[in-house]
Design an enzyme around this catalytic site. Sequence first.
Site, mmCIF file in Angstrom:
data_model
loop_
_atom_site.group_PDB
_atom_site.id
_atom_site.type_symbol
_atom_site.label_atom_id
_atom_site.label_comp_id
_atom_site.label_asym_id
_atom_site.label_seq_id
_atom_site.Cartn_x
_atom_site.Cartn_y
_atom_site.Cartn_z
ATOM 1 N N PRO A 1 88.394 38.631 12.010
ATOM 2 C CG PRO A 1 90.610 37.438 11.294
ATOM 3 C CD PRO A 1 89.778 38.443 11.093
ATOM 4 C CB CYS A 2 88.074 39.018 17.329
ATOM 5 S SG CYS A 2 86.634 38.435 17.142
ATOM 6 C CG HIS A 3 87.952 33.155 15.109
ATOM 7 N ND1 HIS A 3 87.548 34.102 14.337
ATOM 8 C CD2 HIS A 3 88.318 32.227 14.321
ATOM 9 C CE1 HIS A 3 87.995 33.575 12.755
ATOM 10 N NE2 HIS A 3 88.333 32.313 12.855
#
Length: 158
Positions: free
Chosen positions: A121-123
């Site tokens: 989950p880089c977001h």
Amino acid sequence: MQTAFIDTPTGIIEIKGSKNGLASIYFCDAENVKVSKEIPDELKAAVTQLQEYFEGKRKEFTLKLLPEGTDFQKKVWRQLETIPFGKTTTYQQMANQLGDPKVIRAAASANGKNPISIIIPCHRVIGSDGSLTGYAGGLHRKKWLLEHESPSMQQSLF
């Protein structure tokens, strides 16, 4: 390596993987991309779990991941996987958790090279001031994903 294209609320996503694990998930902006009529067996679990995520029925993924990158990039990606659903962290906090506040730019760069969007989950990484800083899939998608995970907007880890 098998490939499938699925339609999601954020657009078409390309999924690549094999029986050994998931290699990549990328957003597709090309207009000539067609949604897969049949999903290879190796990718069915990933497709199912992504569909459940988009339907609001899944908060954690249970897939074997095989992202390719440098040792440092993989360390950053493992750190990303510890950010809980519905929470955010900052690039500075990531650098601190990696053990060196000076690696903020390198951590941000590795974050941007994450090959497995959504599942890694880089977001969930935002600017120290709460801004939605860069996202390889586009800021409109980052905003959508964060709102999807926490409709009342993000509770931060800081």
